[in-house]
Design a protein around this motif. Structure first.
Motif, PDB file in Angstrom:
ATOM      1  N   VAL A  36       0.839  -1.201   0.000  1.00 54.04           N
ATOM      2  CA  VAL A  36       0.000   0.000   0.000  1.00 54.04           C
ATOM      3  C   VAL A  36       0.875   1.253   0.000  1.00 54.04           C
ATOM      4  O   VAL A  36       0.602   2.212  -0.732  1.00 54.04           O
ATOM      5  N   TYR A  37       1.936   1.227   0.808  1.00 55.80           N
ATOM      6  CA  TYR A  37       2.832   2.392   0.866  1.00 55.80           C
ATOM      7  C   TYR A  37       3.478   2.667  -0.490  1.00 55.80           C
ATOM      8  O   TYR A  37       3.515   3.813  -0.948  1.00 55.80           O
ATOM      9  N   LEU A  38       3.985   1.633  -1.146  1.00 59.73           N
ATOM     10  CA  LEU A  38       4.632   1.829  -2.442  1.00 59.73           C
ATOM     11  C   LEU A  38       3.623   2.263  -3.502  1.00 59.73           C
ATOM     12  O   LEU A  38       3.968   3.015  -4.426  1.00 59.73           O
ATOM     13  N   SER A  39       2.380   1.825  -3.374  1.00 62.01           N
ATOM     14  CA  SER A  39       1.336   2.305  -4.286  1.00 62.01           C
ATOM     15  C   SER A  39       1.128   3.808  -4.091  1.00 62.01           C
ATOM     16  O   SER A  39       0.942   4.555  -5.061  1.00 62.01           O
ATOM     17  N   GLY A  40       1.185   4.239  -2.835  1.00 58.36           N
ATOM     18  CA  GLY A  40       1.091   5.668  -2.542  1.00 58.36           C
ATOM     19  C   GLY A  40       2.264   6.440  -3.106  1.00 58.36           C
ATOM     20  O   GLY A  40       2.119   7.597  -3.529  1.00 58.36           O
TER      21      GLY A  40
END
Length: 523
Positions: A460-464
């Protein structure tokens, strides 16, 4: 035929030639002020006597690297004069010519031979699976690509312009020598590195504790406790002689001229302020964001008078001292204290429970990240001191591979503000995308990961991170906010990537603590 080529080990040569050709394509690309910095250093060391090297200040870009690097520039200058001798005139500030550009770019490409050799030695240190015939899926091949084709090094050295590959060559070669139990050679290479660029003091504590504990103490109890009677004063003397000899060669002429204090004042200019022109994504970037947010809130709530606040312009892209508006201003001593405290658990671990050179490598990574997280005037490029060595652990451990993917992706994106011209926009996106896709695919295949090597929240963080990249690089330049708040993309990039790097630091510490919690194997 292709299989035979791979079997003969020609794959490393192919990777080397491929990346070298790629570097030549960037010869006419954008370059930063570091291009003029190094041109000026060429002129200083070539045209002036040694006694004036660290006093010369015609340019604002004064010589501020240790003496061995000054001698390195001096050596390069003798080749530079065959390209364009006007670049070696101290008074020719901001001088540029096609021949000057060609020489500077080629000098970085050719001195990368040190890095290439170091990468080859590191590949020999990793453990390949027995019976593996597919070289392209072997740890050594994956490691070679992660090092030679590292996205950060490509843009920082060959577009932005610096000599980090040459310097990282010494670091990686030193690590390889320790992995091969050639500790004196490793110590010598690191001593040379420190006298080339003092930023590698970041990892000096790891070297000091490891060499004292695992080299000077020749025997251990099975539980890893120290046996003082096994201490070898001759080994300590050998290490001391190496350090003293290298420092004597480097600083000796300046000691004789009584200029040591002048050299040190150039190496440690504390008046440059807490943060570099581009915020390094570390704890102080988050501290700055919090200070700016509180200032805005307090002003709107009329809790403070805006005219009475100090001028806090850390988003202005300048290198100088600034005070925080609401939070206490950070001093150099405070950053030193935070850095040392964050290193202590890692240093204590390899002292109490030495686990060989790979335990040292893990400690080195933590020291590098601790210095990056809490150091004074940290450059954003310094994160590569952790990213590159972590590649060695990533190809051998599934958990370390996950940490590498998170840290390298976040750290590499944090370097995007270094290339801000439209012409390089497609280049940096394409290079990072290719490197990131290879890293995920190759490490996943290497560790037989049926799913992702990352945890759900990390995905999720890397998608952000991808969303931040689109907003800052593609949307913001065409928005009305560009004129009103030009600092916003830099602030968003620094704050968001700081979270990822802080998390990677804590997760890497978690792996260390889990190793410490395991019961030692009985002999």
């Amino acid at each position: 035929m292709a299989a035979a080529l791979v079997d003969r080990g020609s794959w490393f040569l192919a990777l080397t030639l491929g990346v070298s050709l790629l570097k030549t394509l960037f010869i006419n690309a954008y370059h930063s002020t570091d291009f003029e910095v190094h041109r000026n250093w060429l002129a200083i060391t070539h045209s002036l006597p040694v006694s004036r090297w660290y006093h010369e200040n015609t340019s604002e870009w004064t010589l501020d690297y240790p003496p061995l690097f000054a001698w390195f520039e001096y050596g390069l200058s003798h080749f530079a004069r065959h390209f364009d001798d006007k670049m070696l005139v101290v008074e020719n500030l901001n001088y540029s010519s096609p021949a000057t550009n060609l020489f500077q770019r080629l000098s970085v490409i050719f001195t990368d031979v040190v890095f290439i050799y170091a990468a080859r030695e590191c590949c020999r240190c990793v453990k390949n699976q027995k019976g593996t015939r597919d070289i392209l899926n072997s740890p050594s091949f994956v490691l070679a690509v992660l090092l030679l084709w590292n996205f950060g090094l490509l843009i920082v050295d060959h577009i932005h312009f610096q000599y980090n590959g040459f310097l990282f060559g010494f670091l990686l070669l030193s690590i390889a020598k320790h992995l091969q139990s050639r500790h004196l050679q490793g110590a010598l290479l690191f001593a040379i590195l420190l006298n080339l660029k003092h930023i590698y003091l970041y990892v000096a504590p790891a070297y000091g504790v490891f060499l004292l504990r695992s080299y000077c103490f020749t025997q251990d109890n099975s539980d890893g406790s120290i046996k003082w009677r096994s201490f070898s004063p001759l080994r300590l003397l050998a290490l001391g002689c190496i350090v003293v000899a290298v420092c004597a060669i480097s600083f000796g002429p300046f000691v004789a001229m009584g200029q040591v204090s002048q050299v040190l004042s150039r190496l440690f200019p504390f008046k440059r302020g807490l943060c570099h022109a581009y915020w390094a994504p570390n704890a102080w970037a988050l501290y700055n964001v919090l200070d700016k947010s509180l200032t805005t809130l307090f002003v709107r709530l009329k809790l403070v008078n805006e005219t009475m606040l100090p001028r806090a312009s850390m988003t202005g892209g300048l290198v100088q001292e600034f005070s925080h508006s609401v939070l206490p201003s950070v001093t150099p001593f405070a950053t030193l204290l935070c850095t040392l405290l964050s290193m202590l658990p890692a240093l204590a671990s390899i002292w109490q429970r030495p686990r060989g050179a790979r335990g040292f490598l893990r400690c080195l990574l933590l020291c590098a990240l601790a210095s990056f997280m809490f150091g004074w005037h940290v450059h954003e490029k310094a994160v590569l001191i952790a990213v590159l060595p972590l590649s060695l652990l990533a190809v051998e451990s599934r958990e370390d591979a996950g940490i590498f993917l998170l840290l390298s992706t976040t750290a590499h994106y944090s370097l995007f503000p270094l290339l801000f011209t439209p012409a390089e926009l497609l280049i940096k996106f394409a290079l990072m995308l290719i490197f990131t896709i290879f890293s995920f695919a190759a490490l996943g295949r290497l560790h037989s990961a049926l799913g992702c090597l990352l945890q759900p929240l990390e995905v999720v963080y890397l998608s952000g991170l991808a969303a931040v990249a689109v907003a800052c690089e593609l949307v913001f330049p065409f928005s009305p906010w560009q004129q009103k708040m030009p600092f916003l993309p830099l602030l968003a990039t620094s704050a968001y990537t700081s979270l990822g790097i802080c998390y990677s630091f804590l997760r890497l510490y978690g792996t260390l603590l889990r190793h410490d919690g395991r019961k030692p194997k009985q002999p």
